[in-house]
Write a protein that holds these residues in place. Sequence first.
Motif, PDB file in Angstrom:
ATOM      1  N   LYS A   1      35.616  30.334  41.743  1.00 17.99           N
ATOM      2  CA  LYS A   1      34.998  30.084  40.448  1.00 17.99           C
ATOM      3  C   LYS A   1      35.597  31.062  39.437  1.00 17.99           C
ATOM      4  O   LYS A   1      35.779  32.242  39.726  1.00 17.99           O
ATOM      5  N   GLY A   2      35.906  30.566  38.271  1.00 15.39           N
ATOM      6  CA  GLY A   2      36.480  31.411  37.229  1.00 15.39           C
ATOM      7  C   GLY A   2      37.997  31.427  37.214  1.00 15.39           C
ATOM      8  O   GLY A   2      38.597  32.013  36.319  1.00 15.39           O
ATOM      9  N   PHE A   3      38.633  30.807  38.210  1.00 16.43           N
ATOM     10  CA  PHE A   3      40.095  30.781  38.236  1.00 16.43           C
ATOM     11  C   PHE A   3      40.570  29.796  37.178  1.00 16.43           C
ATOM     12  O   PHE A   3      40.311  28.598  37.260  1.00 16.43           O
ATOM     13  N   LEU A   4      41.241  30.303  36.170  1.00 16.80           N
ATOM     14  CA  LEU A   4      41.666  29.500  35.018  1.00 16.80           C
ATOM     15  C   LEU A   4      43.014  28.836  35.308  1.00 16.80           C
ATOM     16  O   LEU A   4      44.056  29.192  34.759  1.00 16.80           O
ATOM     17  N   TYR A   5      42.960  27.863  36.180  1.00 17.17           N
ATOM     18  CA  TYR A   5      44.147  27.155  36.668  1.00 17.17           C
ATOM     19  C   TYR A   5      44.977  26.597  35.513  1.00 17.17           C
ATOM     20  O   TYR A   5      46.191  26.758  35.471  1.00 17.17           O
ATOM     21  N   ASP A   6      44.303  25.934  34.576  1.00 14.00           N
ATOM     22  CA  ASP A   6      45.018  25.291  33.467  1.00 14.00           C
ATOM     23  C   ASP A   6      45.641  26.297  32.507  1.00 14.00           C
ATOM     24  O   ASP A   6      46.516  25.936  31.724  1.00 14.00           O
ATOM     25  N   ASP A   7      45.227  27.542  32.561  1.00 15.22           N
ATOM     26  CA  ASP A   7      45.830  28.584  31.726  1.00 15.22           C
ATOM     27  C   ASP A   7      47.100  29.152  32.351  1.00 15.22           C
ATOM     28  O   ASP A   7      48.071  29.425  31.656  1.00 15.22           O
ATOM     29  N   ILE A   8      47.069  29.331  33.669  1.00 12.73           N
ATOM     30  CA  ILE A   8      48.208  30.015  34.298  1.00 12.73           C
ATOM     31  C   ILE A   8      49.337  29.071  34.706  1.00 12.73           C
ATOM     32  O   ILE A   8      50.508  29.449  34.658  1.00 12.73           O
ATOM     33  N   MET A   9      49.016  27.848  35.075  1.00 15.14           N
ATOM     34  CA  MET A   9      50.065  26.959  35.592  1.00 15.14           C
ATOM     35  C   MET A   9      51.183  26.685  34.579  1.00 15.14           C
ATOM     36  O   MET A   9      52.354  26.725  34.956  1.00 15.14           O
ATOM     37  N   PRO A  10      50.886  26.438  33.307  1.00 14.71           N
ATOM     38  CA  PRO A  10      52.003  26.227  32.353  1.00 14.71           C
ATOM     39  C   PRO A  10      52.910  27.460  32.247  1.00 14.71           C
ATOM     40  O   PRO A  10      54.120  27.326  32.064  1.00 14.71           O
TER      41      PRO A  10
END
Length: 163
Positions: free
Chosen positions: A129-138
Amino acid sequence: MRVEELIQVFGTENGKDREKAREALVKIGKGAIASLLALLEHPKYIYRWEAMMTLKDVEDESLVPVFIEKLTDKEHDIRWIAAEGLIRQGAKSIKPLLYLLIEKSESVFVVAGAHHVFYVLKKNNQLPKGFLYDDIMPLLENTRHTEQLKVAGYKLLHEIGAS
C-alpha cells in the motif's frame, strides 16, 4: 546426494542432470546456500549461472542482498536471474531495491532490473500500500531521469514506511 556432489553436476554437459541437481539443491534449501554463494565468484560462467538459477528458487529473504548486488553483474543472464530472485522474494525486496535505485539511478542495469521487478510485482498484486507505481514506472522507462528517479525513490520509501 550431498550438496558438494550436486554442485559438481553443474560442470557437466548434461542440462537435464544440471536441472535435477538444481531441484535437489532447492529442496535442501538453507543448507545449500553457503555453497551456492561461493559459486557466484567461480571462474566458469556455467557455475555462476547454475548457482543463481538455484538461489532464485530458494525461499530465504537473506538472499535479497545477493540479488540486489547481482543486478549490477556484467552478465545479462545473471542480472535477469537476480531480478527473478527479487520477484520470488516478493515485497521483501522492494525497500532494498529502492535504496539501490537511489544509489545507482544512473545504472541502466539497475533501472532495467527495477522496472522488471516492479512490473511483475504489480501484476502479481504484491506491491505494498502506498507504492506509487504510476509515478515511478515512467521514470524507469527513460534513463535520462536519474535525479527525478532518486527523488521518486525517496518518496516511495516514505510512502511505504521505510525506516
